[in-house]
Scaffold this active site. Structure first.
Site, mmCIF file in Angstrom:
data_model
loop_
_atom_site.group_PDB
_atom_site.id
_atom_site.type_symbol
_atom_site.label_atom_id
_atom_site.label_comp_id
_atom_site.label_asym_id
_atom_site.label_seq_id
_atom_site.Cartn_x
_atom_site.Cartn_y
_atom_site.Cartn_z
ATOM 1 N N TRP A 94 0.897 -1.793 -0.268
ATOM 2 C CA TRP A 94 0.409 0.045 -0.037
ATOM 3 C C TRP A 94 1.063 1.533 0.435
ATOM 4 C CZ3 TRP A 94 1.571 2.516 4.070
ATOM 5 C CH2 TRP A 94 2.356 2.213 5.261
ATOM 6 N N ASN A 95 1.822 1.192 0.156
ATOM 7 C CA ASN A 95 2.390 2.416 -0.053
ATOM 8 C C ASN A 95 3.379 2.754 -0.869
ATOM 9 O OD1 ASN A 95 5.203 0.470 -0.327
ATOM 10 N ND2 ASN A 95 6.894 1.305 1.484
ATOM 11 N N LYS A 151 -2.499 -8.656 -7.962
ATOM 12 C CA LYS A 151 -3.570 -8.061 -6.784
ATOM 13 C C LYS A 151 -2.588 -7.294 -5.767
ATOM 14 C CE LYS A 151 -2.687 -9.269 -2.840
ATOM 15 N NZ LYS A 151 -3.915 -8.378 -1.877
ATOM 16 N N PRO A 152 -3.183 -5.758 -6.023
ATOM 17 C CA PRO A 152 -3.303 -4.695 -5.367
ATOM 18 C C PRO A 152 -3.448 -4.776 -3.828
ATOM 19 C CG PRO A 152 -4.446 -4.550 -6.812
ATOM 20 C CD PRO A 152 -4.323 -5.770 -7.215
ATOM 21 N N GLU A 162 11.618 -8.049 -3.376
ATOM 22 C CA GLU A 162 11.471 -6.697 -3.260
ATOM 23 C C GLU A 162 10.487 -6.609 -1.678
ATOM 24 O OE1 GLU A 162 13.780 -4.270 -3.743
ATOM 25 O OE2 GLU A 162 12.563 -4.813 -6.028
ATOM 26 N N LEU A 163 11.661 -6.876 -0.103
ATOM 27 C CA LEU A 163 10.930 -6.879 0.895
ATOM 28 C C LEU A 163 11.371 -5.851 2.098
ATOM 29 C CD1 LEU A 163 12.016 -10.933 1.139
ATOM 30 C CD2 LEU A 163 9.751 -10.033 -0.006
ATOM 31 N N CYS A 217 10.079 1.696 2.400
ATOM 32 C CA CYS A 217 11.322 0.503 2.807
ATOM 33 C C CYS A 217 12.812 0.634 2.587
ATOM 34 C CB CYS A 217 10.747 -0.985 1.654
ATOM 35 S SG CYS A 217 11.272 -0.321 0.145
ATOM 36 N N GLU A 262 12.065 -2.802 11.568
ATOM 37 C CA GLU A 262 11.547 -1.473 10.249
ATOM 38 C C GLU A 262 10.619 -0.860 11.491
ATOM 39 O OE1 GLU A 262 10.408 -3.443 6.462
ATOM 40 O OE2 GLU A 262 10.866 -1.579 6.011
ATOM 41 N N GLU A 283 14.539 -3.595 -9.737
ATOM 42 C CA GLU A 283 13.798 -3.139 -10.685
ATOM 43 C C GLU A 283 14.433 -2.204 -11.366
ATOM 44 O OE1 GLU A 283 10.339 -2.731 -8.028
ATOM 45 O OE2 GLU A 283 9.585 -4.540 -8.826
HETATM 46 P P1 ADP Z 1 3.192 -4.819 4.176
HETATM 47 O O1 ADP Z 1 3.125 -4.516 5.783
HETATM 48 O O2 ADP Z 1 3.585 -3.541 3.592
HETATM 49 O O3 ADP Z 1 1.639 -4.260 4.748
HETATM 50 P P2 ADP Z 1 2.536 -7.728 3.611
HETATM 51 O O4 ADP Z 1 3.766 -8.093 3.207
HETATM 52 O O5 ADP Z 1 1.788 -7.744 4.576
HETATM 53 O O6 ADP Z 1 2.893 -6.157 3.715
HETATM 54 O O7 ADP Z 1 1.573 -6.920 1.916
HETATM 55 C C1 ADP Z 1 2.428 -6.571 1.132
HETATM 56 C C2 ADP Z 1 0.893 -7.147 0.676
HETATM 57 O O8 ADP Z 1 1.401 -9.144 0.464
HETATM 58 C C3 ADP Z 1 -0.025 -6.700 0.404
HETATM 59 O O9 ADP Z 1 -0.327 -6.970 -1.091
HETATM 60 C C4 ADP Z 1 -0.835 -8.329 1.235
HETATM 61 O O10 ADP Z 1 -2.204 -7.766 0.991
HETATM 62 C C5 ADP Z 1 0.000 -9.603 0.421
HETATM 63 N N1 ADP Z 1 0.040 -10.189 1.105
HETATM 64 C C6 ADP Z 1 -0.492 -10.361 2.446
HETATM 65 N N2 ADP Z 1 -0.232 -11.460 3.141
HETATM 66 C C7 ADP Z 1 -0.196 -12.346 1.823
HETATM 67 C C8 ADP Z 1 0.052 -14.250 1.575
HETATM 68 N N3 ADP Z 1 -0.139 -14.408 2.966
HETATM 69 N N4 ADP Z 1 0.235 -14.713 0.351
HETATM 70 C C9 ADP Z 1 -0.295 -13.461 -0.775
HETATM 71 N N5 ADP Z 1 -0.090 -11.904 -0.222
HETATM 72 C C10 ADP Z 1 -0.092 -11.791 0.435
#
Ligand code: ADP
Length: 494
Positions: A164-165, A188-189, A264-265, A298, A395, A472
């Site tokens: 979402w950021n 999938k956003p 990209e973690l 990040c 973080e 990227e």
């Molecule tokens: P943030 O802390 O930035 O929200 P997340 O990793 O929780 O980071 O979320 C990033 C993306 O991953 C979002 O689109 C979220 O919906 C999706 N997401 C969260 N959990 C899962 C999962 N188990 N499998 C696939 N996508 C996921």
């Protein structure tokens, strides 16, 4: 300016979309009949109600992407680039509306939102140009009658999951190289901010992307969708931006198909200020690196290491700069810090501050929820921070600058590298030999020297260690979406 709680005013109201986009169709009703709401984090207003999709819709999107990709890959790079270039032009032409949608769903100030749209668009422009430059190689044969060629071919259907950021840019950075090289794309956003991505899908349709080449799944069932992405044999590549914990889940899931992944973690960026640094520039860099997007990137500075000779002076200047931050609704022209994304984000910020102060850190400014209420938080500076506090290893993802004091170069390099993360790092110094030594010693995918802003489409963005894999942007950005095929041609008469 759109006043709080007023409906979103757009020049082109069709860009605010209440449907998902599957196989070239705008879908208002999910197979489960479930819906979810997208809220404005500044006001709590409902911006849109979207179909909450599941694995059925994902399968349909993947099938369409699989079919559409074949013809798309047959086009010349120039033809694919032309469509992407049109998408870029449309993004720029609609920047005001796209920025308003982004501010409404995510909360960042409108000026930052415009910056993000143009930043996202810059990747579309860059890869529109790169589409023509997917070159292979010819290698001299190992026997007189042999010739060896290396072809670069698109991996096929790409699945994308983004956070979402940066609701526009994170997807644009993946979509553009994937389409440029001839892949198709199922995205999938984040469920918190899907509207910017949907607006982009509409512009993609208008730019001439073939039906089914790009689908967009609106859903709160992220885990289910992630499972389908990883289990469906038609998907050949998963590209993800988000937390390290979810990245690990997806890497495990994608192992069954030995799927190519880009990750990209999370980060835990050190920001180091040496005694010989230009302090005013260092403060300016810290403001950008720490407080941009309200600390929710990040690559945000997470740990600020300041050498003892300039520690007090730097802290004083930073506090003065932080005092000038104006917190509020992103649509207000005077505002340069919006709300945090949700209550969970506020809780994490509070937890890090409480943990640090309980162990002796001092609040130099801020430290509390903002008087505006909701998820607004005061921009904060902590002094006297030490390495055993939570903030040193996790973080924060919020507007908190913890200042650590250090004495020697070797000491700070050791502390800076003492983390499982390795995304961005920054330092300010003027001694050239020191600059080189520190640059080489930092275990990070990106190093900003005398600058707090390193993101650009012309450079390879990405991390090492548990911050991920893949890059990227830049000429290297296409590689993540390509397979290499080696052809050995034999029987050539001498
Ligand atoms: P943030 O802390 O930035 O929200 P997340 O990793 O929780 O980071 O979320 C990033 C993306 O991953 C979002 O689109 C979220 O919906 C999706 N997401 C969260 N959990 C899962 C999962 N188990 N499998 C696939 N996508 C996921």
């Amino acid at each position: 300016m759109t006043p709080s709680n007023a409906p979103l005013q757009l020049e082109n109201s069709t860009l605010l979309i209440d449907a998902g986009y599957v196989a070239g169709e705008w879908v208002r009703k999910s197979q489960s009949n479930k819906t979810f709401e997208v809220l404005n984090p500044s006001t709590g207003t409902v911006l849109a109600t979207l179909p909450d999709m599941g694995r059925g819709e994902v399968k349909a999107a993947i099938d369409a992407a699989h079919t559409a990709q074949k013809d798309w890959a047959k086009k010349t790079g120039k033809e694919r680039g032309a469509v992407l270039r049109t998408l870029y032009d449309l993004m720029v032409a609609n920047v005001d509306d796209l920025a308003a949608i982004l501010t409404a769903e995510m909360g960042k100030p409108l000026a930052e939102a415009k910056g993000e749209i143009l930043y996202g668009a810059s990747y579309v422009e860059w890869f529109a140009e790169e589409a023509k430059r997917i070159s292979g190689d010819i290698i001299p044969g190992h026997q007189p009658d042999k010739r060896i060629m290396v072809l670069k071919q698109p991996v096929g259907v790409v699945a994308s999951i983004t956070p979402w950021n940066f609701p526009n840019a994170m997807m644009a950075r993946k979509l553009a190289p994937a389409l440029a090289v001839g892949c198709s794309f199922v995205a999938k956003p984040s469920e918190l901010t899907p509207l910017s991505a949907l607006a982009m899908a509409l512009l993609g349709e208008q730019a001439g992307l073939p039906k089914g080449l790009f689908s967009l799944i609106t859903t709160t069932a992220s885990a289910d969708v992630g499972k389908e992405f990883c289990a469906n044999p038609k998907v050949r590549k998963l590209t993800f931006t988000g937390s390290t914990s979810v990245g690990k889940i997806l890497m495990r899931q994608s192992a069954d198909q030995v799927m190519k992944t880009s990750m990209e973690l999370g980060g835990n960026a050190p920001f180091i200020v040496f005694n010989d640094a230009d302090l005013d520039e260092a403060v300016e860099g810290a403001m950008i690196s720490k407080y941009r997007n309200n600390g929710q990137t990040c690559v945000c500075a997470n740990r600020l290491y300041v050498q003892s000779g300039v520690y007090d002076a730097f802290a004083e200047k930073l506090v003065a700069a932080v005092k000038a931050i104006n917190v509020g609704d992103g649509f207000d022209d005077e505002v340069n810090a919006g709300p945090l994304i949700n209550e969970g984000a506020v809780a994490k910020v509070k937890e890090h501050i409480a943990d640090a102060t309980s162990q002796g850190a001092k609040v130099a400014i801020g430290g509390r929820p903002h008087k505006r209420g909701g998820t607004f938080f005061e921009p904060t500076v902590l002094t006297g921070v030490t390495r055993d506090m939570k903030i040193a290893s996790e973080e924060t993802f919020g507007p908190v600058a913890p200042l650590f004091k250090f004495e020697t170069v070797d000491d700070v390099i050791e502390q800076a590298n003492d983390t499982e993360f390795g995304l961005a790092s920054y330092f300010y110094a003027n001694d050239l030999s020191q600059v080189w030594k520190v640059t080489e010693a930092l275990e990070y995918g990106m190093v900003g020297v005398n600058t707090g802003l390193i993101s650009t489409e012309v450079a390879p963005f990405g991390g090492i260690k548990q911050s991920g894999q893949g890059r990227e942007g830049s000429k290297f950005g296409v590689e993540d979406y390509l397979e290499m095929k080696y052809v050995c041609l034999g029987g050539i008469p001498s």
